[in-house]
Write a protein that holds these residues in place. Structure first.
Motif, PDB file in Angstrom:
ATOM      1  N   ASN A 301       0.840  -1.188   0.000  1.00 47.30           N
ATOM      2  CA  ASN A 301       0.000   0.000   0.000  1.00 47.30           C
ATOM      3  C   ASN A 301       0.880   1.246   0.000  1.00 47.30           C
ATOM      4  O   ASN A 301       2.035   1.211   0.411  1.00 47.30           O
ATOM      5  CB  ASN A 301      -0.904   0.024   1.241  1.00 47.30           C
ATOM      6  N   ASN A 482      -6.364   6.248  -8.622  1.00 44.34           N
ATOM      7  CA  ASN A 482      -5.395   5.961  -7.566  1.00 44.34           C
ATOM      8  C   ASN A 482      -4.498   4.830  -8.043  1.00 44.34           C
ATOM      9  O   ASN A 482      -4.899   3.664  -8.042  1.00 44.34           O
ATOM     10  CB  ASN A 482      -6.119   5.591  -6.266  1.00 44.34           C
ATOM     11  N   LYS A 485      -3.647   1.990  -5.338  1.00 40.53           N
ATOM     12  CA  LYS A 485      -4.656   0.975  -5.036  1.00 40.53           C
ATOM     13  C   LYS A 485      -5.324   0.427  -6.288  1.00 40.53           C
ATOM     14  O   LYS A 485      -6.153  -0.480  -6.198  1.00 40.53           O
ATOM     15  CB  LYS A 485      -5.723   1.566  -4.107  1.00 40.53           C
TER      16      LYS A 485
END
Length: 1022
Positions: A301, A482, A485
């Motif tokens: 992440n 994004n 993600k």
């Protein structure tokens, strides 16, 4: 440890099996054997140490137990056939070293026990054992190699386990690993140093690393150090940091001797560690430190860097952040700052935060994502700048542009911008990404966030192709993607953009181009005031429908809300030009608002010239289009239009205001012809609207003009009454008629009225009632400057004299200064004229300074009878007499060729006689005739002189004595009169005085004498 049981076992063993070997004879044999080994195979120093060893061994300093143990060890040496130089002497050295301190003696005794009990050691181990123990006891050295050294400082205990190696138990000691370039310390070390294996088994310890700005504390537990290496790893480490970074975590510690600044290295095990950097920046990530450099990342992440400064939230996402030298850096990151009013963001940037300067530096990256504009939702703009510089102290953000070649422009574009070219860029023949996106939305409308893999699956694309498509959609502002993600959300602009194509959404064409070099600031965003200034504005576009030309002064505009800005500058549309300061464009109203001191002017588009007619106003609105037609697609309405909400004022070329215009509204500005316009209002003079209503209309020069006729109107706040015609144009305000005032009355066929001033040609003029005691009049044209408020005027005669006092002519300027009537010129009558630049006219007197006074009573064809230059003149109008005071130039009588040097002259016009005198009655004056003497100049003295203008006769008296050749001549009764041609008369009954140098002068009385021009005399008989 089996200390006590071992002692019991040991002594039973010694008594039962070895007692016979402990005799004195055996001692002597050992000594004899060792001495034999020394011969030819030892150094002087080793032989000395050997003898010292045996002296102590044979002395009473050692206990019998120690001696017996020594002999048991030596016996073992003998059995193994050990070498003197490699084993015995090292044993002797250790023995002698241990005799110096009691604690070392204990170590030696323990070592003897180990050597007796555990004989599994090899000869090689035995050789190094004595050396290592000696180095440890003498120097604290754990291991010394050519390029590094392990050392120890602190308390210790020596022991060994049964069937185990000897070791030193270190207690709160300081370990160091060093070489010539570097030193590593481990503090408070507790554990065991295995002398044979050369390994330290640590239970606990600590180390630190510090710079000027931070301190790192490392706590070690249950670790192992291989002392044969110049590097080590400690898996069980707790790290605590203070200063620039504040955090606590567990991980692996690595260090080695090196000149590099990248050690020590620490790597945390977890990736959810909370860290605080520079006191207020929070990160949750794994932590890796390489010396003073820190890295923050997560396994799968992104790391979120987040802090709040002055109510502004800064959020930066990246897979990796680097902290070094007061800076946090990420080579690839997404950036945003926001508050309740909006945000500033970009998905692909290089991020740098410098805590020392309190500045953030943002640079757009190359590649497709780098092409995204900086999205400013504070002001509804997409900004194609390359670099941002954010100052957290002053809370401002500077925008820069990397100019490449001729590409020096930077684009600021509405987030609502649409044109057909833009649509064709996205809706290509081969592929229409927007349609695919909208179809995907229709397929699944229940989500706010979508996965990239779901989009790829829907579109039948590979993951990489789907990514390229999403990045293109992001570039157009349709989605927020994004990349960390691999998710995205669809923005409303995607639907509005599609609707714009088919006319169901009212987009806009708002865009600005600025010129910026590589070091120029293109724009500046004030994060506290929520304003953004754009500099060097080159082009602006508000609508596609009309050609609005917008010219900001200093090329600067300031945004204060969504696509709304203020500026000082000019706006041209059609034949109309607007200018002002603090012009506000409100996007919601789609209109420009003008405030105080704004100006409307008019243009001749054919000649590209602006008219001199300026309409000054304080409250007006320029409507670009309706708020539902920003796109300009609807063509049938009366826009653009301008509404004047209050009275406005007309002037020409910023001269004083001349006309008050009533509120009005102009429509169809883009197509309106000026010839079809008129403006009602009142003539306006010096702040007062006159009770003269008229209509302004445009003339052939695109200037406003009007014509007014009046029978009776007060001008200049009632100081002037006028009857006649008024004409106002770009040439000025002109009048034809009669003007009456307290000080001057005049008529004119064409005279100009200014603010507080009337200038032009007066056909006739005369004094007003308040100047009746100094009357003047002119029946011929003259020039007039009249200042009603100051009660002042200036008159200039052109070709004819003014008549003043009803008696005199005056050619020149007459000036009234609100108190006195002054003149500069020639005052004339039948007998005299006075030329001066300083005349003063009073009720009963005229005064002139530095004047030329001339008298001629015999006609213009005769010579002047009297001339005086630079004199002061006082003319008494009641007595009709002059008083003339000489300045520097003597008086002149040209008709008789005389020059008189007296202080003053008194001239009575009633008898036309001039009397000459001096200030002192005893001082004579000087009279010079130009008809006598060698150079036609003969001067004599007289107390008094008078000149009769009618008879042209000069008479002198008192103090007279004429000096002629060789004589003095004294007239009879000390007086005489010059003939009317300037010649001396025959001096009757005069006295001649003979000049003699040695004798007394000779007098000849009562003779008649004639003086010749050469100053010789002739005696004439009766």
């Amino acid at each position: 440890m089996l200390r006590i049981p071992f002692k019991i076992f040991f002594w039973i063993f010694v008594i039962l099996f070895n007692f016979p070997s402990l005799s004195q004879n055996n001692h002597n044999e050992f000594q004899s054997d060792i001495f034999s080994m020394m011969k030819g195979n030892s150094t002087f120093e080793s032989r000395q140490k050997t003898r010292k060893f045996f002296r102590i061994l044979n002395s009473k300093k050692l206990s019998n137990e120690t001696k017996s143990n020594i002999f048991l060890v030596l016996d073992e040496f003998d059995k193994r056939g050990l070498s003197y130089n490699y084993h015995y002497i090292k044993f002797f050295n250790l023995f002698l070293l241990c005799q110096e301190k009691d604690k070392n003696k204990i170590v030696f005794d323990e070592l003897l026990e180990f050597l007796i009990v555990d004989k599994n050691y090899t000869n090689i181990q035995l050789k190094s054992l004595f050396t290592e123990i000696s180095k440890f006891l003498e120097f604290g050295i754990l291991n010394a190699e050519n390029n590094f050294t392990w050392k120890c400082v602190g308390d210790f205990e020596f022991s060994f386990e049964l069937n185990g190696n000897p070791n030193f138990k270190l207690i709160n000691s300081k370990l160091s690993l060093s070489n010539s370039r570097d030193t590593i310390y481990i503090f408070n070390a507790n554990g065991s140093y295995d002398v044979i294996d050369n390994v330290f088994y640590g239970k606990s310890g600590s180390s630190s690393f510090f710079t000027e700005d931070m301190l790192l504390d490392f706590q070690f537990n249950d670790f192992e150090l291989n002392l044969n290496q110049m590097y080590f790893n400690i898996d069980n480490t707790s790290m605590s940091s203070n200063g620039l970074i504040e955090t606590n975590c567990s991980g692996q510690y690595q260090n080695k001797l090196t000149s590099s600044a990248t050690y020590p290295i620490f790597k945390s095990y977890a990736d959810n560690i909370e860290s605080k950097v520079f006191s207020d920046i929070k990160l949750i990530s794994s932590i890796e430190s390489n010396g003073s450099t820190f890295f923050f990342n997560k396994n799968s992440n992104p790391v979120e860097l987040k802090f709040i400064d002055d109510k502004i939230e800064y959020i930066i996402y990246s897979n990796n952040f680097k902290l070094h030298d007061d800076q946090i850096v990420s080579s690839v990151a997404s950036f945003s700052l926001n508050n309740k009013l909006g945000s500033l963001s970009h998905p692909s940037v290089k991020f740098i935060y410098n805590d020392n300067t309190q500045k953030i530096f943002i640079e757009r990256l190359s590649g497709k994502r780098g092409l995204n504009p900086i999205r400013n939702t504070f002001h509804g703009l997409n900004i194609f700048a390359d670099k941002l510089e954010i100052d957290l102290v002053y809370d401002n953000c500077l925008f820069f542009h990397y100019s490449r070649g001729r590409d020096v422009s930077i684009l600021f574009e509405s987030d609502n911008y649409f044109d057909q070219d833009r649509y064709r860029d996205i809706a290509r023949m081969d592929l229409d990404p927007l349609s695919i996106l909208l179809d995907f939305y229709e397929f699944d409308t229940n989500k706010n966030t979508y996965l990239r893999k779901d989009f790829a699956l829907f579109a039948g694309l590979s993951s990489s192709d789907a990514l390229n498509l999403l990045l293109e959609l992001e570039l157009f502002g349709f989605i927020d993607y994004n990349s960390f993600k691999q998710v995205f959300n669809i923005k409303p602009w995607a639907f509005n953009f599609k609707d714009s194509k088919f006319g169901s959404y009212d987009y806009d064409s708002f865009r600005i181009e600025s010129i910026a070099g590589i070091s120029d600031v293109a724009a500046e965003l004030d994060l506290l005031l929520n304003t953004m200034e754009i500099y060097r504005v080159d082009k602006m576009k508000i609508t596609n429908r009309f050609d609005f030309n917008i010219y900001p002064i200093s090329k600067k505009i300031t945004f204060f809300k969504d696509k709304s800005f203020s500026m000082d500058g000019n706006i041209d549309i059609g034949s109309f030009a607007f200018s002002g300061t603090n012009i506000l464009f409100d996007y919601n109203d789609f209109a420009f608002y003008f405030s105080d001191n704004s100006i409307l002017s008019f243009m001749n588009n054919d000649l590209n010239k602006i008219s001199s007619s300026l309409v000054h106003f304080d409250d007006g609105t320029l409507y670009v289009d309706t708020v539902k037609n920003r796109s300009g697609k609807k063509m049938l309405n009366d826009y653009p239009k301008f509404k004047m909400h209050n009275n406005s004022f007309l002037s020409y070329n910023n001269n004083p205001l001349m006309f008050l215009i009533h509120p009005f509204e102009l429509k169809y500005l883009n197509d309106m012809s000026l010839s079809n316009l008129s403006f009602p209002g009142n003539l306006f003079l010096d702040g007062d609207p006159l009770d003269l209503v008229s209509l302004l209309s445009f003339n052939a020069t695109n200037n406003l003009e009007t014509f007014i006729q009046t029978n009776n109107i007060d001008l200049y706040r009632g100081d002037v009454n006028f009857s006649g015609e008024l004409f106002l144009s770009e040439k000025g305000l002109f009048a034809k008629g009669i003007f009456l005032s307290d000080y001057i009355n005049f008529t004119s066929n064409d005279i100009e009225l200014f603010s507080g001033e009337i200038i032009g040609i007066a056909e006739t003029l005369s004094n007003g009632p308040l100047l009746s005691n100094t009357p003047f009049v002119s029946r011929k044209p003259s020039l007039l400057n009249f200042y009603p408020y100051e009660n002042e005027f200036l008159l200039k005669s052109i070709d004819y004299n003014f008549l003043i006092y009803n008696s005199f002519g005056f050619l020149g300027d007459i000036y009234f200064d609100s108190e006195n009537l002054n003149g500069s010129g020639v005052l004339s009558s039948d007998y005299f004229n006075i030329t001066s630049s300083h005349h003063l006219f009073f009720d009963d007197e005229i005064i002139a300074a530095d004047a030329d006074f001339v008298v001629n009573t015999r006609g213009i064809n005769q010579k002047d009878q009297f001339i005086s230059k630079g004199v002061s003149v006082e003319y008494d109008l009641l007595d009709n007499s002059f008083f003339l005071l000489k300045n520097a130039t003597p008086f002149s009588l040209p008709a008789i060729e005389y020059i008189l040097d007296y202080d003053f002259v008194f001239f009575e016009l009633n008898n036309l006689k001039l009397d000459f005198s001096n200030n002192s009655i005893s001082d004579p004056g000087f009279l010079t005739t130009l008809k006598y003497g060698k150079k036609n100049k003969f001067t004599y003295e007289a107390l008094n002189a008078s000149y009769d203008l009618q008879a042209n006769e000069l008479c002198v008296e008192d103090g007279i004595q004429l000096e002629i050749k060789k004589f003095w001549l004294q007239p009879n009764d000390n007086r005489f009169c010059v003939l009317d041609n300037g010649d001396f008369p025959v001096f009757k009954n005069s006295t001649l005085i003979k000049k003699r140098w040695l004798l007394k002068d000779k007098l000849i009385n009562n003779i008649n004498v004639l003086i010749k021009p050469n100053l010789k005399h002739l005696i004439i008989a009766n």
